[in-house]
Design an enzyme around this catalytic site. Sequence first.
Site, PDB file in Angstrom:
ATOM      1  N   ASP A  86      37.440  70.212  -8.751  1.00  0.00           N
ATOM      2  CA  ASP A  86      36.459  70.873  -9.626  1.00  0.00           C
ATOM      3  C   ASP A  86      36.816  70.728 -11.104  1.00  0.00           C
ATOM      4  OD1 ASP A  86      38.681  72.528  -9.614  1.00  0.00           O
ATOM      5  OD2 ASP A  86      37.488  74.349  -9.855  1.00  0.00           O
ATOM      6  N   ASP A  96      38.484  72.430 -13.350  1.00  0.00           N
ATOM      7  CA  ASP A  96      39.860  72.596 -13.822  1.00  0.00           C
ATOM      8  C   ASP A  96      40.906  72.127 -12.814  1.00  0.00           C
ATOM      9  OD1 ASP A  96      39.141  74.728 -12.155  1.00  0.00           O
ATOM     10  OD2 ASP A  96      40.602  76.071 -13.056  1.00  0.00           O
ATOM     11  N   LYS A 153      45.937  77.636  -7.031  1.00  0.00           N
ATOM     12  CA  LYS A 153      45.513  76.685  -6.026  1.00  0.00           C
ATOM     13  C   LYS A 153      45.497  75.303  -6.671  1.00  0.00           C
ATOM     14  CE  LYS A 153      40.630  77.936  -6.589  1.00  0.00           C
ATOM     15  NZ  LYS A 153      40.494  79.178  -7.356  1.00  0.00           N
ATOM     16  N   ASP A 166      41.608  72.928  -9.627  1.00  0.00           N
ATOM     17  CA  ASP A 166      42.322  73.753  -8.643  1.00  0.00           C
ATOM     18  C   ASP A 166      41.614  73.809  -7.289  1.00  0.00           C
ATOM     19  OD1 ASP A 166      40.277  75.377  -9.508  1.00  0.00           O
ATOM     20  OD2 ASP A 166      41.555  77.077 -10.080  1.00  0.00           O
ATOM     21  N   ARG A 167      40.342  73.424  -7.246  1.00  0.00           N
ATOM     22  CA  ARG A 167      39.639  73.437  -5.956  1.00  0.00           C
ATOM     23  C   ARG A 167      39.655  72.050  -5.313  1.00  0.00           C
ATOM     24  NH1 ARG A 167      34.384  77.294  -6.069  1.00  0.00           N
ATOM     25  NH2 ARG A 167      35.354  79.049  -7.138  1.00  0.00           N
ATOM     26  N   SER A 191      36.110  76.951 -14.556  1.00  0.00           N
ATOM     27  CA  SER A 191      36.292  76.362 -13.239  1.00  0.00           C
ATOM     28  C   SER A 191      35.183  75.391 -12.852  1.00  0.00           C
ATOM     29  CB  SER A 191      36.424  77.495 -12.221  1.00  0.00           C
ATOM     30  OG  SER A 191      36.815  76.976 -10.984  1.00  0.00           O
ATOM     31  N   HIS A 192      34.481  75.723 -11.775  1.00  0.00           N
ATOM     32  CA  HIS A 192      33.454  74.840 -11.206  1.00  0.00           C
ATOM     33  C   HIS A 192      32.094  75.043 -11.869  1.00  0.00           C
ATOM     34  CE1 HIS A 192      33.638  78.749  -9.546  1.00  0.00           C
ATOM     35  NE2 HIS A 192      32.384  78.660  -9.182  1.00  0.00           N
TER      36      HIS A 192
END
Length: 538
Positions: A277, A279, A376, A281-282, A113-114
């Site tokens: 981010d 990937d 998300k 999703d944020r 992710s982030h």
Amino acid sequence: MDVVSKPITPFDGQKPGTSGLRKKTRVFMEPGYLEAFVQSTFDAIGGCAGKTFVVGGDGRYFNAEAIQTILRMAAANGAARCIVGQNGLLSTPAASNLIRKREANGGLILSASHNPGGIDEDFGIKYNIANGGPAPESVTAKIFENTKGISGYKTLGTPDIDLSAIGETEVGTMTVEVVDPVTEYAALMEELFDFDAIRALLAGGFSVKFDAMHAVTGPYATAILEGTLGAPAGTVLNGIPLVDFGKGHPDPNPIWAKPLVDLVMSEDGPDFAAASDGDGDRNMILGKGIYVTPSDSLAVLAANAHLAPGYARGLAGVARSMPTSRAADRVAEKAGINAFETPTGWKFFGNLLDAGKATLCGEESAGTGSDHVREKDGLWAVLLWLNVLASRKMSVQDVLMDHWRTYGRDYYSRHDYEAVDTAVAEAIMADLQSLSTGTMPEGIEKIDSFSYTDPVDGSVSENQGMRVFFEGGARAVMRLSGTGTEGATIRLYLEQYTPPDGDLTIDTQEALAPLVAAIDKLTDLKTRTGRDAPDVMT
Ligand code: G16
């Protein structure tokens, strides 16, 4: 096809956290480590025979190698087909969409992710089920059980597959289908939003900047914003995915996306800016001179989503994670729709979305999404905001002020204390837990440990964070992050409501300062962690 069975011994600590297994990259690169987790996953879902999977990741260091390992193992375990993003790239929401559109049995998504990427940074893997969403706890618990007793894995002795060309290749008896990562996702966005209205907004000189943070959303944002919607070239910043994200933290918050925040705060800054981010999703939403907290963003979108064609029929309900502010609940109450409070983790929204109980979901951790996929979705949130702005013909600042004047404002911030000694962090949580019984300290109404009963399948998740309710309505929540890879991260979530006729323009940290002091008095947080201030304030 020569299936090879290789013996391995179990690795400690392969317990999936808030969102899959996240570890240092070097840990994942230990011989057999990734294989042990992937075989445990395949075994937990009843094997691969005849199944179709979607495989892709955010392009970080070790993404390409891990995908080759997974493809060989899927083939050796009898899978029929793997659909892979070109060059191994798929944003998390695009992977979720592909699983649903192609009716795959599940997907393996490679991302931390982030978190930063690189050989000395972080890597991760998670399994998503057939609805496109993260595996629920019942599945992740089985995976973890399997990791503890694993004795071997199946693979093939085949060479690497070329993932750079779109098309099909056979690996043993399995077909590998390489697809353009953007096409299906872009088509879905066009179904949901009024692209003509957004195009007209942009053509009228409304300026936008989108920071892809050298991560996976670059190609998606460039194709949709600059391609289909006609935003000028250069609208997307840092649009080429890099294995080390340009050595940055691909985390869209005011700390790690500071250059973008500085830009919107400047005199000649853009009207609207956003970031996503690692990937994809944020999201972070900014307007000229203003940062929209994720909790407010969810509430504003819930109040305005009907302006987008995909949500014109209204919302069935809104769901938020427990530490997210209660701003969205106020919108749901006024609209007479369902409001749900779930534990942290997107996986908890899956059942509510599948059952049609909720349409929009969101989290304080910069996540917003809807029933269009089961993850998300950063770019989706950006497009919904643009659709709302195009339709209301107002600035971000005016939309937000109007929202607060209608519903009141939930002053909100999260304070993170990172890489804290695990024993210290656990002791702080345990002490808070013990304060929940007995006489409440002065000024506090109630302290409890959040537990959730899923209204669809009745499953119960306990110990999902400590809540402190203050007299007068303020709330603080404390929990340990389930996504960190070093020591413990203490998250302190602070919230203070002001009604529509109250002071709506106080500086957030100032508004919350009394709450911070009260929590410090209660837990002795600063002394016990040895910190004067949090590492991150959102
Ligand atoms: C993941 C989860 C989110 C969660 C976030 C932070 O997001 O999908 O639901 O809110 O982690 O979790 P924690 O507070 O336990 O660190 P992502 O974007 O990292 O996949």
